[in-house]
Design a protein around this motif. Structure first.
Motif, PDB file in Angstrom:
ATOM      1  N   ASP A 119       0.799  -1.234   0.000  1.00 43.68           N
ATOM      2  CA  ASP A 119       0.000   0.000   0.000  1.00 43.68           C
ATOM      3  C   ASP A 119       0.833   1.287   0.000  1.00 43.68           C
ATOM      4  O   ASP A 119       0.293   2.365   0.207  1.00 43.68           O
ATOM      5  N   LYS A 120       2.134   1.188  -0.209  1.00 45.76           N
ATOM      6  CA  LYS A 120       2.964   2.399  -0.216  1.00 45.76           C
ATOM      7  C   LYS A 120       2.597   3.326  -1.368  1.00 45.76           C
ATOM      8  O   LYS A 120       2.579   4.534  -1.208  1.00 45.76           O
ATOM      9  N   ALA A 174      -4.882   8.659  -6.930  1.00 48.91           N
ATOM     10  CA  ALA A 174      -5.269   7.943  -8.143  1.00 48.91           C
ATOM     11  C   ALA A 174      -5.085   6.437  -8.035  1.00 48.91           C
ATOM     12  O   ALA A 174      -5.456   5.711  -8.936  1.00 48.91           O
ATOM     13  N   ILE A 175      -4.507   5.953  -6.938  1.00 47.85           N
ATOM     14  CA  ILE A 175      -4.312   4.524  -6.719  1.00 47.85           C
ATOM     15  C   ILE A 175      -5.037   4.146  -5.440  1.00 47.85           C
ATOM     16  O   ILE A 175      -4.869   4.785  -4.407  1.00 47.85           O
ATOM     17  N   LEU A 176      -5.843   3.093  -5.522  1.00 46.81           N
ATOM     18  CA  LEU A 176      -6.575   2.591  -4.362  1.00 46.81           C
ATOM     19  C   LEU A 176      -6.490   1.079  -4.312  1.00 46.81           C
ATOM     20  O   LEU A 176      -6.334   0.425  -5.343  1.00 46.81           O
ATOM     21  N   PHE A 177      -6.600   0.538  -3.116  1.00 47.86           N
ATOM     22  CA  PHE A 177      -6.674  -0.900  -2.930  1.00 47.86           C
ATOM     23  C   PHE A 177      -7.985  -1.226  -2.227  1.00 47.86           C
ATOM     24  O   PHE A 177      -8.312  -0.625  -1.210  1.00 47.86           O
ATOM     25  N   TYR A 178      -8.707  -2.171  -2.791  1.00 49.73           N
ATOM     26  CA  TYR A 178      -9.952  -2.638  -2.189  1.00 49.73           C
ATOM     27  C   TYR A 178      -9.643  -3.874  -1.365  1.00 49.73           C
ATOM     28  O   TYR A 178      -9.003  -4.801  -1.852  1.00 49.73           O
ATOM     29  N   GLN A 179     -10.063  -3.882  -0.109  1.00 49.15           N
ATOM     30  CA  GLN A 179      -9.789  -4.990   0.804  1.00 49.15           C
ATOM     31  C   GLN A 179     -10.953  -5.974   0.770  1.00 49.15           C
ATOM     32  O   GLN A 179     -12.056  -5.641   1.168  1.00 49.15           O
ATOM     33  N   HIS A 180     -10.707  -7.196   0.298  1.00 46.65           N
ATOM     34  CA  HIS A 180     -11.741  -8.222   0.267  1.00 46.65           C
ATOM     35  C   HIS A 180     -11.824  -8.928   1.617  1.00 46.65           C
ATOM     36  O   HIS A 180     -10.910  -8.853   2.426  1.00 46.65           O
ATOM     37  N   GLU A 181     -12.917  -9.629   1.831  1.00 49.72           N
ATOM     38  CA  GLU A 181     -13.167 -10.307   3.109  1.00 49.72           C
ATOM     39  C   GLU A 181     -12.079 -11.318   3.467  1.00 49.72           C
ATOM     40  O   GLU A 181     -11.697 -11.448   4.609  1.00 49.72           O
ATOM     41  N   GLY A 182     -11.580 -12.041   2.488  1.00 54.26           N
ATOM     42  CA  GLY A 182     -10.586 -13.078   2.738  1.00 54.26           C
ATOM     43  C   GLY A 182      -9.183 -12.550   3.001  1.00 54.26           C
ATOM     44  O   GLY A 182      -8.273 -13.307   3.272  1.00 54.26           O
ATOM     45  N   GLY A 183      -8.979 -11.249   2.897  1.00 59.71           N
ATOM     46  CA  GLY A 183      -7.670 -10.660   3.144  1.00 59.71           C
ATOM     47  C   GLY A 183      -6.957 -10.208   1.887  1.00 59.71           C
ATOM     48  O   GLY A 183      -6.024  -9.417   1.953  1.00 59.71           O
ATOM     49  N   GLU A 184      -7.372 -10.713   0.710  1.00 55.29           N
ATOM     50  CA  GLU A 184      -6.712 -10.295  -0.518  1.00 55.29           C
ATOM     51  C   GLU A 184      -7.151  -8.878  -0.900  1.00 55.29           C
ATOM     52  O   GLU A 184      -8.227  -8.425  -0.536  1.00 55.29           O
ATOM     53  N   LYS A 185      -6.271  -8.204  -1.630  1.00 56.21           N
ATOM     54  CA  LYS A 185      -6.525  -6.822  -2.039  1.00 56.21           C
ATOM     55  C   LYS A 185      -6.617  -6.727  -3.550  1.00 56.21           C
ATOM     56  O   LYS A 185      -6.028  -7.525  -4.267  1.00 56.21           O
ATOM     57  N   GLU A 188       5.685   9.378  -8.003  1.00 51.67           N
ATOM     58  CA  GLU A 188       5.917   9.114  -6.583  1.00 51.67           C
ATOM     59  C   GLU A 188       5.582   7.681  -6.220  1.00 51.67           C
ATOM     60  O   GLU A 188       6.246   7.071  -5.394  1.00 51.67           O
ATOM     61  N   CYS A 189       4.550   7.128  -6.838  1.00 56.34           N
ATOM     62  CA  CYS A 189       4.162   5.755  -6.545  1.00 56.34           C
ATOM     63  C   CYS A 189       5.264   4.777  -6.958  1.00 56.34           C
ATOM     64  O   CYS A 189       5.550   3.823  -6.243  1.00 56.34           O
ATOM     65  N   VAL A 190       5.893   5.039  -8.084  1.00 57.29           N
ATOM     66  CA  VAL A 190       6.964   4.166  -8.570  1.00 57.29           C
ATOM     67  C   VAL A 190       8.184   4.278  -7.660  1.00 57.29           C
ATOM     68  O   VAL A 190       8.832   3.281  -7.340  1.00 57.29           O
ATOM     69  N   ARG A 191       8.493   5.500  -7.212  1.00 49.43           N
ATOM     70  CA  ARG A 191       9.625   5.682  -6.301  1.00 49.43           C
ATOM     71  C   ARG A 191       9.383   4.997  -4.955  1.00 49.43           C
ATOM     72  O   ARG A 191      10.318   4.506  -4.327  1.00 49.43           O
ATOM     73  N   ALA A 192       8.145   4.969  -4.498  1.00 49.78           N
ATOM     74  CA  ALA A 192       7.835   4.377  -3.196  1.00 49.78           C
ATOM     75  C   ALA A 192       7.733   2.855  -3.252  1.00 49.78           C
ATOM     76  O   ALA A 192       7.857   2.194  -2.226  1.00 49.78           O
ATOM     77  N   CYS A 193       7.551   2.313  -4.420  1.00 49.55           N
ATOM     78  CA  CYS A 193       7.353   0.869  -4.577  1.00 49.55           C
ATOM     79  C   CYS A 193       8.634   0.109  -4.230  1.00 49.55           C
ATOM     80  O   CYS A 193       9.710   0.426  -4.739  1.00 49.55           O
ATOM     81  N   PRO A 194       8.536  -0.926  -3.376  1.00 48.76           N
ATOM     82  CA  PRO A 194       9.729  -1.716  -3.058  1.00 48.76           C
ATOM     83  C   PRO A 194      10.195  -2.600  -4.220  1.00 48.76           C
ATOM     84  O   PRO A 194      11.303  -3.099  -4.203  1.00 48.76           O
TER      85      PRO A 194
END
Length: 143
Positions: free
Chosen positions: A47-48, A57-68, A82-88
């Protein structure tokens, strides 16, 4: 006034510097920052990228089972990188491609659906946290 008229007259005889698009293709400069590309198999869902994205502009939806589930809105993105720079795992999980950005043609409701999705993502995370707390409480009571 005389100065501006003289400048306008000089510009009449300078060569044209515009590109005859679409007859001529646009040559992208080195270091061009294009659309954000995403590799779902390489993403570790840290989620960085979501946290550092200035316009959201980037979001993660959290499903019930834990997957995103990853979601990206190119019309909201400002292509800052910035998203690319923050990505591990840059260049594997998240990168900026040299694909041309989408045109700025107005689509009816282009962002309305995004705002609904944004609310759904927030609520999904709240439900997930509440479910985790309930499981933790239930596990303690069973012991």
């Amino acid at each position: 006034m005389l100065r501006s008229m003289l400048e306008a007259f000089k510009n009449l005889f300078k060569p044209v510097r515009t590109i005859q698009y679409p007859a001529e293709d646009i040559v992208l400069p080195n270091g061009y920052r294009g659309l954000i590309e995403y590799g779902i198999d390489e993403c570790i869902f840290c989620d960085k990228c979501e946290k550092v994205c200035p316009p959201g502009a980037i979001l993660f939806y959290q499903h019930e089972g834990g997957e995103k589930e990853y979601r990206y809105n190119p019309w909201l993105c400002i292509y800052c990188g910035e998203c690319v720079r923050a990505c591990p795992k840059p260049e594997e999980a998240l990168w900026q491609s040299e694909t041309k950005q989408r045109s700025a043609v107005k689509e009816d409701g282009a962002n309305e659906g995004w705002f609904v999705y944004e609310d759904a993502c927030k609520k999904s995370r709240q439900r997930y946290v509440e479910a985790k707390k309930a499981d933790k409480i239930q596990n303690k009571s069973e012991e």
